[in-house]
Design a protein around this motif. Structure first.
Motif, PDB file in Angstrom:
ATOM      1  N   ASN A 123       0.657  -1.159  -0.109  1.00 50.84           N
ATOM      2  CA  ASN A 123      -0.043  -0.021   0.160  1.00 50.84           C
ATOM      3  C   ASN A 123       0.708   1.367   0.078  1.00 50.84           C
ATOM      4  OD1 ASN A 123      -3.067  -0.559   0.383  1.00 50.84           O
ATOM      5  ND2 ASN A 123      -2.174  -2.061   1.857  1.00 50.84           N
ATOM      6  N   GLU A 140      -6.663   1.005   3.591  1.00 53.11           N
ATOM      7  CA  GLU A 140      -6.096  -0.067   3.982  1.00 53.11           C
ATOM      8  C   GLU A 140      -5.137  -0.183   4.991  1.00 53.11           C
ATOM      9  OE1 GLU A 140      -8.276  -2.219   2.690  1.00 53.11           O
ATOM     10  OE2 GLU A 140      -8.743  -1.337   0.548  1.00 53.11           O
ATOM     11  N   GLU A 193     -14.316   2.590   3.145  1.00 52.99           N
ATOM     12  CA  GLU A 193     -14.234   1.596   2.408  1.00 52.99           C
ATOM     13  C   GLU A 193     -15.234   1.471   1.448  1.00 52.99           C
ATOM     14  OE1 GLU A 193     -11.368  -1.521   0.887  1.00 52.99           O
ATOM     15  OE2 GLU A 193     -10.949  -0.149   2.193  1.00 52.99           O
ATOM     16  N   PRO A 241      -7.298  -5.466   2.710  1.00 49.02           N
ATOM     17  CA  PRO A 241      -5.818  -4.410   2.662  1.00 49.02           C
ATOM     18  C   PRO A 241      -4.797  -5.213   1.706  1.00 49.02           C
ATOM     19  CG  PRO A 241      -6.964  -4.535   4.943  1.00 49.02           C
ATOM     20  CD  PRO A 241      -7.414  -5.547   4.047  1.00 49.02           C
TER      21      PRO A 241
END
Length: 306
Positions: free
Chosen positions: A40, A68, A109, A282
């Motif tokens: 990420n 995430e 999300e 994630p």
């Protein structure tokens, strides 16, 4: 009956004795967490430092990747400590902090995925009007709105949950969540239940309608357009649709497990299903988008010369 603010700790009853294998589980969870952080952060940096990626789709992706990191950080450090611990308890303030982070993560999300579906709808169904409708100011406004609304919604939820009078302190999960705490309440939970139903039938249903409408219009364009248009629509929508299905799958099992008797299902299966939406999503999103967005891959190569 005691006020929840007077409870010093909660007991997480889903953990079981693993003996020396706890070190193996610790290493596995640690490796997953490191991969989540690395993947990420890499994509966030790539999007931020390259002006060619400062487009609405990639900016929404950047917000998604930040979420995430936020959601996984609310779970994995906690799991690592609990795996090595012989007594699986958590202080009340830390438990409520985790509840706040988990529910904020889920809200951000779902909102971000909903906005991304609308963004894909504009890009495919109204390409000539896309730049005027999805301006940089509107992207910034939508991103800030998603985060602020999610934080405020979680604050309201916490303000209703913390004052509850509880009859116990045993949570049958590996982490803290709001519904598990509400089930321990001796006092009236009508207000919380009504607020939850209002939230479901307004915000969540509205987002689902937006997502379904967007993809129905996209499918209509795909079937009525040329082969090149269909290929472009499929290539841009597949990662987002896969991410949406994966998140919905995890959230569905989390909701079902909290509201139905799942004692006949093995404990390890319940633990995996319960933490799936916080652990798999994630890791799934950066791998999915990192492999499918060729522009990001090409820029990663160019970064090697810096």
């Amino acid at each position: 009956m005691v006020n929840s603010t007077h409870i010093s700790y909660f007991t997480l009853a889903a953990y079981f004795e693993t003996g020396v294998f706890k070190y193996l589980f610790f290493m596995i969870v640690m490796c997953v967490y490191v991969c989540i952080i690395g993947a990420n952060v890499l994509l966030i940096v790539v999007i931020c430092v390259n002006r060619s990626l400062h487009e609405p789709m990639y900016l929404f992706l950047c917000s998604l990747f930040v979420n995430e990191l936020y959601g996984s950080s609310g779970l994995f450090p906690f799991l690592l400590v609990q795996i090595l611990s012989d007594i699986h308890t958590v202080s009340a303030p830390l438990c409520f902090l985790q509840v706040f982070s988990v529910h904020t993560y889920g809200s951000v999300e779902l909102f971000t995925l909903g906005i991304m579906s609308y963004d894909r709808y504009l890009a495919i169904c109204h390409p000539l009007q896309y730049n005027t409708r999805m301006t940089s100011h509107r992207v910034a406004f939508l991103t800030v709105f998603v985060w602020l609304y999610s934080v405020l919604a979680s604050v309201v939820m916490m303000s209703l949950s913390v004052p509850l009078q509880l009859c116990g302190n045993i949570i049958n999960k590996v982490y803290c969540d709001n519904y598990s705490i509400v089930k321990l309440a001796c006092s009236d939970t009508t207000v919380i239940n009504v607020c939850g139903l209002v939230y479901i039938f307004t915000v969540i249903v509205a987002l689902i309608i937006l997502i379904v409408y967007s993809y129905m219009r996209i499918l209509r364009v795909c079937f009525s357009g040329c082969k090149q248009s269909r290929q472009k629509a499929v290539s841009t929508c597949t990662p987002h649709l896969a991410s949406l299905i994966n998140f919905s799958f995890g959230a569905f099992f989390e909701i079902v497990q909290g509201r139905f008797n799942m004692r006949k299902i093995p404990n390890i299966v319940r633990i995996i299903l319960s933490s799936y939406w916080l652990s798999c999503q994630p890791l799934f999103n950066p791998l999915l988008y990192g492999l499918n967005v060729t522009k990001i891959r090409d820029i990663c190569r160019s970064l090697a010369f810096w």
